[in-house]
Design an enzyme around this catalytic site. Structure first.
Site, short mmCIF file in Angstrom:
data_model
loop_
_atom_site.label_atom_id
_atom_site.label_comp_id
_atom_site.label_asym_id
_atom_site.label_seq_id
_atom_site.Cartn_x
_atom_site.Cartn_y
_atom_site.Cartn_z
CB SER A 20 -0.74 0.05 0.99
OG SER A 20 -1.50 1.21 1.24
NE ARG A 21 3.17 1.78 -4.36
CZ ARG A 21 4.31 1.57 -4.56
NH1 ARG A 21 4.95 1.00 -4.50
NH2 ARG A 21 3.62 0.07 -5.95
CE LYS A 71 -10.38 -0.98 -1.89
NZ LYS A 71 -10.91 -0.44 -3.17
CG ASN A 92 -12.52 4.01 -0.38
OD1 ASN A 92 -13.09 4.61 -0.12
ND2 ASN A 92 -11.79 4.62 -1.61
CG ASP A 108 -11.31 3.26 -4.96
OD1 ASP A 108 -10.83 4.27 -4.56
OD2 ASP A 108 -12.23 2.83 -4.89
CB ALA A 135 -16.57 -6.05 -15.59
N GLY A 136 -14.24 -4.97 -13.22
CA GLY A 136 -13.42 -5.54 -11.53
C GLY A 136 -14.23 -4.08 -10.44
CB ILE A 223 -6.79 3.28 -13.53
CG1 ILE A 223 -6.75 1.65 -13.39
CG2 ILE A 223 -7.93 4.23 -14.04
CD1 ILE A 223 -7.84 1.26 -12.41
N GLY A 246 -2.46 6.54 -13.88
CA GLY A 246 -2.99 6.20 -12.66
C GLY A 246 -2.89 7.61 -10.81
P1 ATR Z 1 -9.68 -4.52 -9.55
O1 ATR Z 1 -10.99 -4.82 -8.19
O2 ATR Z 1 -8.91 -4.19 -8.56
O3 ATR Z 1 -10.65 -3.80 -10.36
P2 ATR Z 1 -10.49 -7.58 -10.73
O4 ATR Z 1 -11.54 -7.82 -10.41
O5 ATR Z 1 -9.37 -7.67 -10.11
O6 ATR Z 1 -9.44 -5.87 -9.99
O7 ATR Z 1 -10.61 -7.13 -12.05
C1 ATR Z 1 -9.39 -6.79 -12.74
C2 ATR Z 1 -9.64 -6.40 -14.37
O8 ATR Z 1 -8.89 -7.04 -15.34
C3 ATR Z 1 -10.83 -7.35 -15.06
O9 ATR Z 1 -11.79 -6.50 -15.63
C4 ATR Z 1 -10.34 -8.52 -15.62
O10 ATR Z 1 -11.42 -9.06 -16.98
P3 ATR Z 1 -11.88 -10.22 -16.00
O11 ATR Z 1 -13.50 -9.86 -15.75
O12 ATR Z 1 -12.68 -11.21 -17.28
O13 ATR Z 1 -11.46 -11.84 -15.56
C5 ATR Z 1 -9.31 -8.00 -16.51
N1 ATR Z 1 -7.89 -8.42 -16.84
C6 ATR Z 1 -6.88 -9.31 -16.04
N2 ATR Z 1 -6.68 -9.93 -16.56
C7 ATR Z 1 -6.68 -9.88 -18.17
C8 ATR Z 1 -5.90 -10.51 -19.67
N3 ATR Z 1 -5.26 -11.09 -19.56
N4 ATR Z 1 -7.34 -10.06 -20.83
C9 ATR Z 1 -8.40 -9.60 -20.55
N5 ATR Z 1 -8.31 -8.57 -19.22
C10 ATR Z 1 -7.56 -9.05 -18.11
#
Ligand code: ATR
Length: 280
Positions: A20-21, A71, A92, A108, A135-136, A223, A246
């Site tokens: 963590s920063r 979180k 957060n 965020d 989509a995370g 980001i 980011g």
């Molecule tokens: P956070 O909550 O920090 O945003 P996360 O939930 O791990 O992190 O999300 C990582 C994102 O990177 C997701 O959108 C993931 O896609 P998936 O939902 O299909 O897993 C994307 N991601 C990670 N590796 C990838 C890859 N090799 N190609 C395309 N998308 C990738």
């Protein structure tokens, strides 16, 4: 570091927390403003995270930031949460009230928008559609921020289509899903492209996307902040698009917590950026 026995104490809870920063950011501000306070990393196991957060008033802490993977546990541990945390189902920033009540927020989206506006003052929600990749949790924050700002259309593309659809379902009609294979063509007419995936981060593959359809005035925001200049941002700059890294989101999301715990609205300036960059 210089603090007394009367110091106000806050910190960050993560598992692991050593990357963590946040301690670097907050302790920089504490020194800069001469505040008697300290900001500490706490390694909080997700299995006992709710108990840990419920103990904050008993320990006399002002509050905490919360990072991965705690979180959602923080959200469950709060007495009250703000509308953004409710929407994200994730907290957060925790503030311990004078009465010992725990208030949770999610900063965020605020951090994302503030950094976008700081870096690109000419941007407005009316500039046009945004394309968001990923989509995370970070994508949720970016989408929520853009919708609150009034962006009329968000095109969301993710490798796993179901995760993008879940965000679209949660946030409603301005958010439309685009197939991952159609990410390049979705850039047509966009005013903003945001990468929220891990692609481009150190140790990960670069984001593979053809920018040809993206208008030259469109802003490209990544980001990712390690490295600061991702292949995506380098490609954007090369064709003349404004590019935003980011680091600003990381710095601005920290401001609301600092203000609540330590009583000063802190400034994000170049000296802070340099201080954090020196340790990336
Ligand atoms: P956070 O909550 O920090 O945003 P996360 O939930 O791990 O992190 O999300 C990582 C994102 O990177 C997701 O959108 C993931 O896609 P998936 O939902 O299909 O897993 C994307 N991601 C990670 N590796 C990838 C890859 N090799 N190609 C395309 N998308 C990738």
């Amino acid at each position: 570091m210089n603090f007394s026995g009367a110091a106000r104490v806050a910190g960050v809870a993560g598992w692991p927390v050593k990357h963590s920063r946040s301690p670097r950011i907050h302790n920089y501000w504490l020194r800069k403003y001469g505040i008697d306070g300290v900001y500490v990393p706490f390694a909080v196991n997700p299995e006992t995270a709710v108990e840990a957060f419920r103990s904050l008033p008993a320990l006399g802490l002002r509050g905490m930031n919360v990072t991965v993977p705690n979180k959602e546990a923080a959200y469950r541990a709060m007495d009250e949460v703000d509308p953004m945390a409710e929407r994200m189902q994730a907290v957060n920033t925790i503030v311990v009230g004078g009465d010992g009540e725990l208030s949770g927020s999610n900063t965020d989206a605020f951090g994302f928008l503030e950094s976008l506006r700081e870096s690109q003052p000419g941007w407005s929600a009316a500039s046009g559609p945004a394309v968001v990749l990923g989509a995370g949790g970070a994508a949720r924050a970016v989408v929520a921020g853009l919708l609150d700002a009034g962006v009329p259309e968000i095109r969301l593309a993710n490798r796993t289509a179901e995760r993008a659809e879940a965000i679209s379902d949660a946030f409603g009609s301005p958010v439309g899903c685009v197939g991952w294979d159609d990410r390049a063509s979705s850039l047509d007419g966009a005013a903003l492209l945001v990468n929220t995936t891990v692609l481009g981060m150190v140790g990960q593959a670069a984001l593979d996307i053809d920018l040809a359809a993206l208008p030259r005035h469109a802003i490209v925001y990544d980001i990712v902040y390690v490295p600061l200049e991702t292949p995506l941002l380098a490609a954007a700059r090369l064709r003349g698009n404004p590019a935003v890294d980011g680091l600003g989101m990381l710095l601005h999301q920290a401001r609301p917590g600092f203000r609540e715990w330590f009583g000063t609205d802190p400034e994000v300036d170049q000296a802070l950026r340099d201080h954090v960059l020196a340790d990336l």
